[in-house]
Design a protein around this motif. Structure first.
Motif, mmCIF file in Angstrom:
data_model
loop_
_atom_site.group_PDB
_atom_site.id
_atom_site.type_symbol
_atom_site.label_atom_id
_atom_site.label_comp_id
_atom_site.label_asym_id
_atom_site.label_seq_id
_atom_site.Cartn_x
_atom_site.Cartn_y
_atom_site.Cartn_z
ATOM 1 N N TYR A 138 -11.248 -4.628 -85.909
ATOM 2 C CA TYR A 138 -12.282 -5.800 -85.957
ATOM 3 C C TYR A 138 -12.317 -6.276 -87.276
ATOM 4 O O TYR A 138 -12.225 -5.486 -88.327
ATOM 5 C CB TYR A 138 -13.725 -5.385 -85.473
ATOM 6 N N GLY A 170 -9.373 -8.068 -83.333
ATOM 7 C CA GLY A 170 -10.736 -8.659 -82.827
ATOM 8 C C GLY A 170 -11.804 -9.168 -84.011
ATOM 9 O O GLY A 170 -11.347 -8.894 -85.147
ATOM 10 N N HIS A 221 -10.191 -9.517 -79.048
ATOM 11 C CA HIS A 221 -11.538 -9.253 -78.774
ATOM 12 C C HIS A 221 -12.623 -9.903 -79.722
ATOM 13 O O HIS A 221 -12.071 -10.146 -80.645
ATOM 14 C CB HIS A 221 -11.588 -7.663 -79.091
ATOM 15 N N GLY A 254 -16.587 -10.250 -80.703
ATOM 16 C CA GLY A 254 -17.719 -9.879 -80.815
ATOM 17 C C GLY A 254 -18.832 -10.926 -81.454
ATOM 18 O O GLY A 254 -18.452 -11.611 -82.366
ATOM 19 N N GLY A 286 -14.753 -7.932 -75.436
ATOM 20 C CA GLY A 286 -15.710 -7.891 -76.626
ATOM 21 C C GLY A 286 -17.030 -7.436 -76.569
ATOM 22 O O GLY A 286 -17.131 -6.483 -75.624
#
Length: 378
Positions: free
Chosen positions: A76, A101, A125, A127, A157
């Motif tokens: 991420y 991500g 992903h 978030g 996510g």
């Protein structure tokens, strides 16, 4: 003919190790070598006799093994959203440079057409972290996915909200639930599970719905500096969540348990900023070896204030190096069978579960004061 190189050497037994240590201590008691860190107790050495029976089986491939390999974790990149267009450009650069991500840190609900322009959300992903308006944000994102005719099952996510939790209509979009860092390792894990129970019990009293909630949590550990204990913590959490599912009356596959690991923020003064690069790499290693599904390395903005892009690139590249140069993606559970780590894992599971039972006997986490909670660690 197979040549066995070590047949001429006697396999050392427990007594052999202990006698050698006692001899070298020159009269000092061997118990002096026992240690205790963050509530976890340890010995000077471990043997096969310390292995739990049966051994936990944590060698579980991820759900996208065919596309991503049997061992994969999400790398991420954290992006603070001030303007959607600028955040979108940063996200595209990160995804094209090794991130798999993106975590968008939001203050308000964004324009998703601008924020996610050209982002292939079925192939990475996503978030979102927001303190308020979490339900509106989730509904808006779900509407965006539907309007773009994106495969809902392919949207992965999480939502990290600072308020009430909500199940998403997107089956693989998770609810982020994080531990509060505690000086006692066992208590920290127990509190995370107790928080999970409170969220489930506040939202349902039906076993089928409890299963849906438990499958949709993204459990997060804030990784610390104690290398082997951190590996054991990640392994123990997966086992504990499985035990929690059993307590609710159903089985939860180990690869349905999502665990992310977040590095610390880099705020301490330092004369050599690259020391933090080593620290972050070590922390990421513990998470990956422990079986984390995602690694979140905070950008090194504080260390490189004149070149924030460099701080972001360094944070992003840690996972890439550990995967492409250290080959940590080649083994599902590299610590399996380690006398030391397996013993630590078993200790964490046993003592954390015992504390959790005490919490639930007292009415759950919401019924306890801070003084009550601290007393549980004694």
């Amino acid at each position: 003919m197979e040549q066995r190189l070590f047949d001429d050497f006697k396999k050392p037994a427990f007594d052999d190790w202990q006698n050698q240590i006692i001899e070298e201590l020159k009269g000092k008691p061997i118990e002096k070598l026992n240690w205790k860190i963050a509530g976890v107790e340890g010995k000077p050495f471990y043997t096969a006799d310390d292995l739990p029976n049966p051994l936990p089986q944590l060698q579980v491939p991820n759900h996208q093994a065919e596309a991503l390999g049997i061992r994969n974790w999400v790398n991420y990149q954290v992006i603070d959203v001030v303007a959607e267009k600028e955040a979108n450009e940063k996200a595209l650069l990160a995804l094209n440079s090794g991130a798999t991500g993106i975590i968008f840190q939001l203050k308000t609900i964004p324009n998703f057409d601008l924020l996610l322009k050209d982002v292939l959300i079925n192939y990475c992903h996503i978030g979102f972290k927001i303190e308020h308006q979490a339900q509106q944000l989730l509904s808006s994102f779900e509407s965006f996915v539907k309007a773009k005719e994106v495969d809902e099952k392919g949207v992965r996510g999480f939502l990290h909200a600072g308020e009430e939790q909500f199940l998403s209509k997107l089956p693989n979009f998770k609810i982020f639930i994080s531990e509060e860092k505690n000086e006692n390792t066992h208590l920290g894990l127990a509190l995370l599970l107790a928080k999970t129970i409170d969220v489930i019990d506040q939202n349902t009293n039906k076993a089928a719905e409890a299963q849906a909630w438990l499958k949709q949590f993204q459990f997060n550990l804030n990784v610390g500096e104690s290398y082997f204990i951190e590996i054991a913590r990640h392994r123990a959490l997966r086992i504990l969540v499985g035990q929690l599912a059993n307590a609710y009356g159903f089985d939860l596959a180990l690869n349905d348990i999502e665990i992310s690991s977040s590095s610390g923020h880099w705020n301490e003064p330092t004369k050599d900023e690259y020391n933090y690069l080593l620290r972050a790499t070590t922390e990421a290693m513990t998470a990956i070896i422990g079986g984390a599904n995602a690694v979140i390395i905070q950008p090194f903005h504080h260390l490189f204030p004149k070149n924030t892009a460099q701080g972001e690139r360094i944070a992003r590249n840690i996972s890439t190096i550990l995967k492409d140069e250290s080959y940590l993606d080649k083994t599902l559970d590299p610590s399996a069978g380690s006398y030391y780590i397996e013993s630590l894992t078993a200790q964490l599971v046993e003592k954390s579960w015992a504390i959790l039972q005490q919490i639930e006997e007292k009415g759950g986490l919401k019924s306890l004061s801070e003084k009550d909670i601290n007393a549980l660690a004694l």
